[in-house]
Design a protein around this motif. Structure first.
Motif, PDB file in Angstrom:
ATOM      1  N   ARG A  34       0.835  -1.198   0.000  1.00 44.72           N
ATOM      2  CA  ARG A  34       0.000   0.000   0.000  1.00 44.72           C
ATOM      3  C   ARG A  34       0.877   1.259   0.000  1.00 44.72           C
ATOM      4  N   GLN A  37      -0.317   4.516   1.519  1.00 40.46           N
ATOM      5  CA  GLN A  37      -0.308   4.501   2.986  1.00 40.46           C
ATOM      6  C   GLN A  37       1.115   4.559   3.530  1.00 40.46           C
ATOM      7  N   GLU A  39       3.334   2.187   3.218  1.00 35.84           N
ATOM      8  CA  GLU A  39       3.771   0.878   3.713  1.00 35.84           C
ATOM      9  C   GLU A  39       5.187   0.538   3.258  1.00 35.84           C
ATOM     10  N   LEU A 216      -7.111   3.648  -1.273  1.00 34.79           N
ATOM     11  CA  LEU A 216      -5.659   3.754  -1.367  1.00 34.79           C
ATOM     12  C   LEU A 216      -5.130   3.503  -2.779  1.00 34.79           C
TER      13      LEU A 216
END
Length: 225
Positions: A34, A37, A39, A216
């Protein structure tokens, strides 16, 4: 549970690794990263890939990054991805072709697809225009190579074709005039009909649906021309 996992993000060059895994008919799982986000910047992900990118291939517990390395490794294990050779020079030429995709075409693809990432919204069109112009030379080279043969290596499909296909699709989706290169367009059509490519795209689409459901999914703004 599979012993092979591919970390990917939809639309990314991880599709190249997905295609070759599908061509080999290997059982593998996918793990969606992601990016929106952040990540890829987390300590957990950087333990897997310190570079914070995709693809990452987890093969029996060991991580391998970069499409060129992943393709070379899988070809050494299973064959079928590059023309067989025991000649060091011929093998090095194959590596050069893979690197042409990864280090020459790929950076231009990114500048065409996400120009604002490099220069901000105000200068995005200038970056994309320059990338268009630079890409012309290489699409001409590819188109000429494909003018009298089906695949990069004549009648033999290879992982180079998977990488070229991703580059073609990515810039086409960003407005690059691929229609100027009929032989490359024909190659893209042949690739689209391969079952392995269809399965890889299905995995990509499934990842997109997951990210979209979470809010996302990255959608770069098109450049107004």
């Amino acid at each position: 549970m599979s012993n092979i996992t591919l970390y990917l993000s939809p639309g990314s060059c991880a599709r190249v690794s997905a295609i070759v895994l599908e061509e080999l008919e290997l059982e593998f799982e996918t793990q969606v990263v992601r990016f929106m986000q952040g990540e890829h910047k987390t300590p957990t992900y950087k333990m897997i890939n310190p570079k914070g990118k995709v693809p990452v291939l987890i093969y029996h517990g060991q991580a391998l990054t970069e499409n060129v390395a992943i393709i070379t490794f899988l070809n050494q294990l299973y064959g079928k991805l590059l023309p067989p050779t025991n000649n060091p020079l011929d093998f090095s030429k194959q590596l050069a072709d893979l690197c042409f995709c990864s280090s020459t075409l790929h950076p231009l693809v990114t500048r065409i697809r996400m120009p604002s990432f490099f220069a901000g919204e105000d200068n995005a069109k200038t970056v994309q225009d320059l990338a268009f112009k630079a890409m012309d030379e290489f699409f001409q080279l590819i188109d000429k190579t494909l003018s009298d043969q089906k695949w990069w290596y004549s009648d033999n499909w290879s992982a180079i074709d998977a990488y070229l296909h991703w580059c073609f699709w990515r810039v086409q989706d960003a407005g690059y005039p691929v229609e100027k290169y009929q032989h490359f367009c024909d190659h893209a059509e042949r690739m689209a009909q391969r079952p392995a490519v269809k399965r890889a795209i299905a995995r990509d689409n499934a990842a997109s649906l997951i990210l979209e459901s979470e809010g996302l999914l990255f959608k770069p703004q098109p450049i107004v021309r």
